[in-house]
Design a protein around this motif. Structure first.
Motif, short mmCIF file in Angstrom:
data_model
loop_
_atom_site.label_atom_id
_atom_site.label_comp_id
_atom_site.label_asym_id
_atom_site.label_seq_id
_atom_site.Cartn_x
_atom_site.Cartn_y
_atom_site.Cartn_z
N PRO A 72 61.44 63.75 -34.04
CA PRO A 72 62.16 64.16 -35.24
C PRO A 72 62.35 62.97 -36.19
CG PRO A 72 63.38 64.80 -33.24
CD PRO A 72 62.23 63.96 -32.83
N THR A 89 72.02 64.86 -31.29
CA THR A 89 70.79 64.64 -30.53
C THR A 89 70.52 65.81 -29.59
OG1 THR A 89 71.12 62.25 -30.64
CG2 THR A 89 69.62 63.05 -28.94
N ALA A 90 71.54 66.29 -28.93
CA ALA A 90 71.36 67.43 -28.02
C ALA A 90 70.92 68.67 -28.78
CB ALA A 90 72.67 67.70 -27.27
N THR A 91 71.46 68.88 -29.97
CA THR A 91 71.09 70.04 -30.77
C THR A 91 69.65 69.94 -31.24
OG1 THR A 91 73.39 70.30 -31.49
CG2 THR A 91 71.71 71.44 -32.77
N VAL A 92 69.22 68.76 -31.68
CA VAL A 92 67.83 68.58 -32.11
C VAL A 92 66.89 68.86 -30.93
CG1 VAL A 92 66.11 66.89 -32.87
CG2 VAL A 92 68.33 66.99 -34.00
N ARG A 93 67.22 68.34 -29.76
CA ARG A 93 66.37 68.58 -28.58
C ARG A 93 66.35 70.06 -28.20
NH1 ARG A 93 67.62 63.42 -24.63
NH2 ARG A 93 66.61 61.89 -25.98
N ALA A 94 67.50 70.70 -28.25
CA ALA A 94 67.56 72.12 -27.89
C ALA A 94 66.76 72.96 -28.89
CB ALA A 94 69.02 72.58 -27.85
N SER A 96 64.27 71.95 -30.75
CA SER A 96 62.86 71.62 -30.55
C SER A 96 62.27 72.40 -29.38
CB SER A 96 62.71 70.12 -30.31
OG SER A 96 61.39 69.79 -30.03
N ALA A 97 63.01 72.49 -28.30
CA ALA A 97 62.54 73.24 -27.12
C ALA A 97 62.56 74.74 -27.37
CB ALA A 97 63.39 72.88 -25.91
N ALA A 104 56.59 70.14 -24.30
CA ALA A 104 57.62 69.76 -23.33
C ALA A 104 57.31 68.36 -22.80
CB ALA A 104 57.66 70.76 -22.18
N HIS A 105 58.36 67.62 -22.52
CA HIS A 105 58.19 66.27 -21.97
C HIS A 105 57.70 66.39 -20.54
CE1 HIS A 105 58.91 62.05 -21.17
NE2 HIS A 105 59.62 62.40 -20.12
#
Length: 134
Positions: A72, A89-94, A96-97, A104-105
Motif C-alpha cells: 500500500p 495497518t490492520a484495516t489496510v491488511r484486512a 487487502s485480503a 496472500a503472504h
C-alpha cells in the motif's frame, strides 16, 4: 475531541476513509467523509463512486507492484494524524485480503540448509560442562 458522525457519515469522526483511500489508490480523495471508525462496506461504496471499484484497485495494485513500487502507498502524516497506527495497518491488511487486492503472504521454507563446514561439526558436538549432570 471528535464529534459523533451523522447517520450518513458526512460529518464528525476522523479521516479514516480518506487515509485508507490514499493507502489503497495513492490519491487524496478529499470527497471521502470522516468516520468515527473504518467501515469497509461504506468505504467500498465510496471508493466505487470515486471511480475506484475493486477491479480498478486490483489493476492499480498489479501495475504498482509490476513497476517495483511500494503498495500500500505510504500515507502522508497529515492524513493519519490522530488515527491509531495499529488499527490503520490492520484495516489496510484486512481490506487487502478481503478484497483480494494482493496475493496472500506465503513463506517459503527451504528443504535443508547448507552442510556445516568441517570445523563446525566439532562445535556442534561440544556440550557445556554441566550438560546431563545434576
Amino acid at each position: 475531541m471528535t464529534r459523533a458522525a451523522d447517520p450518513d457519515g458526512r460529518s464528525g469522526g476522523q479521516p479514516w476513509h480518506r487515509a485508507l483511500g490514499y493507502a489503497l489508490c495513492g490519491q487524496d480523495l478529499a470527497s471521502l467523509p470522516d468516520r468515527p471508525a473504518p467501515d469497509p462496506s461504506a468505504l467500498a461504496a465510496e471508493l466505487a463512486a470515486a471511480g475506484w471499484d475493486r477491479d480498478a484497485l486490483r489493476r492499480h495494485v498489479a501495475q504498482i507492484r509490476a513497476a517495483g513500487s511500494r503498495w500500500p502507498h505510504p500515507v502522508p502524516a497529515a492524513l493519519t494524524a490522530g488515527l491509531s497506527a495499529a488499527q490503520f495497518t490492520a484495516t489496510v491488511r484486512a481490506l487487502s485480503a478481503e478484497w483480494e487486492l494482493a496475493p496472500a503472504h506465503r513463506q517459503v521454507r527451504s528443504a535443508g540448509g547448507a552442510a556445516p563446514a568441517p570445523g563446525d561439526d566439532r562445535l556442534l558436538r561440544e556440550l557445556p560442562p554441566h550438560f546431563g549432570k545434576l
